[in-house]
Design an enzyme around this catalytic site. Structure first.
Site, short mmCIF file in Angstrom:
data_model
loop_
_atom_site.label_atom_id
_atom_site.label_comp_id
_atom_site.label_asym_id
_atom_site.label_seq_id
_atom_site.Cartn_x
_atom_site.Cartn_y
_atom_site.Cartn_z
N HIS A 1 0.85 -1.21 0.00
CA HIS A 1 0.00 0.00 0.00
C HIS A 1 0.88 1.25 0.00
O HIS A 1 0.85 2.06 0.94
CB HIS A 1 -0.87 -0.07 1.27
CG HIS A 1 -2.03 0.85 1.33
ND1 HIS A 1 -1.92 2.22 1.19
CD2 HIS A 1 -3.34 0.61 1.55
CE1 HIS A 1 -3.12 2.77 1.33
NE2 HIS A 1 -4.00 1.82 1.55
N GLU B 1 -0.76 1.30 -5.47
CA GLU B 1 -0.50 0.08 -4.71
C GLU B 1 -0.49 -1.14 -5.63
O GLU B 1 -1.43 -1.34 -6.40
CB GLU B 1 -1.60 -0.10 -3.65
CG GLU B 1 -1.81 1.16 -2.82
CD GLU B 1 -3.11 1.14 -2.04
OE1 GLU B 1 -3.57 0.05 -1.66
OE2 GLU B 1 -3.70 2.22 -1.83
#
Ligand code: TA6
Length: 295
Positions: A165, A268
């Site tokens: 992320h 991400e």
């Protein structure tokens, strides 16, 4: 030196404490970096002569068991809310658990690579009833290498979602575009998970953006105000998540704040939703990401 060198101690690599949490600091001729053992959370990477590439929130809360805001949280073994148990931790448990630090080694390309592992235990089995080994290797150099692997050590097959992320530091989101997703279909979290196809060659940002793309391709973050581009290449990843909370949502997040939203964008590399990974006993999956900076 080969990538298969054992992990050891290396000059320029130091295990210590940052903001009260155990962390490994790297400082070489090529780059500096920082990784917290909690979550194997990469919190900094700065190639020499460049501005920091990874965004870390100035309001991040550094406390045991609390996910850090910014950096590269590892989402595993699910992404977002758990599909059945809404009380389970968002984005899985990996980001808030301590990984074991294996040590450092030099790669073929002269980068310094660190290794971190997380093994299933009584705590993880409460949320995810399988035996596994998850491992992050991080290679710091003029490029950043992230290698996240999961091994099924159980006698049963299991499925999981995963995402690196990554929060990237940019000068101004309003002058930033993300390229590489044209034609990809995406689920838009801001519009009730409705699906769309990315029509244009570039994504521009003018409000809260939270999309899960089906894409295996390379992304380019063009940071016009910062006068640089970031290239995110990946392998074994069928999802790309693009997120910026914009001012209102950022203001609601006490560990971010409205003032921070222009300075970050998440791109991400992931395998989520229908691209989740299934592993038979003994099988392994490796997600590879490489980040580089250009003018
Ligand atoms: O990747 C985007 C996202 O899933 C958003 O929906 C947003 O909530 C963000 O991650 C942050 O999640 P967190 O659990 O760290 O607050």
């Amino acid at each position: 030196m080969s990538q298969d060198q054992p992990f050891t101690d290396l000059p320029g690599v130091e295990l210590g404490v940052e903001h009260g949490l155990p962390a490994v600091r790297v400082s070489t001729n090529e780059a500096t970096g920082l990784v917290y053992l909690q979550g194997a959370h990469v919190a900094a990477w700065q190639p020499r002569g460049r501005d920091p590439v990874i965004f870390m929130s100035e309001r991040a809360v550094y406390a045991p068991g609390k996910a850090l805001r910014g950096g590269v949280p590892i989402c595993f073994p699910w992404f977002g809310a758990h599909a059945e148990h809404k009380d389970y931790p968002a984005h899985g448990f990996a980001r808030s658990r301590n990984f074991e630090y294996e040590g450092a080694r030099s790669t073929d390309t002269g980068h310094v690579e660190l290794g971190f592992t997380l093994q299933s235990d009584a705590e993880t089995r409460k949320w995810f009833p399988y035996e596994f080994v998850a491992r992050l290797r991080v290679a710091f150099g003029a490029t950043l290498g992230l290698y996240f692997s999961v091994i099924n050590r159980d006698s049963k097959a299991f499925g999981f979602e995963e995402a690196l992320h990554s929060y990237f530091a940019i000068a101004d989101i309003r002058q930033t575009t993300v390229r590489g997703l044209q034609g990809a279909s995406y689920a838009d979290k801001v519009r009730g998970m409705e699906t769309f196809s990315e029509a244009g060659p570039e994504i521009r940002f003018s409000g809260e953006t939270d999309r899960v793309y089906e894409s295996t391709g390379t992304c380019l973050i063009e940071d016009a105000a910062g006068k640089r581009s970031l290239v995110i290449e990946k392998q074994n990843s069928a999802s790309t998540v693009v997120w910026n909370p914009w001012s209102e949502r950022a203001a609601q997040m006490s560990d971010l704040g409205a003032e921070a939203f222009p300075k970050m964008v998440c791109v991400e590399s992931a395998n989520v939703g229908k691209s989740q990974i299934s592993l038979q006993p003994g099988e392994a999956h490796l997600l590879r990401v490489s980040v580089s900076v250009s003018d």
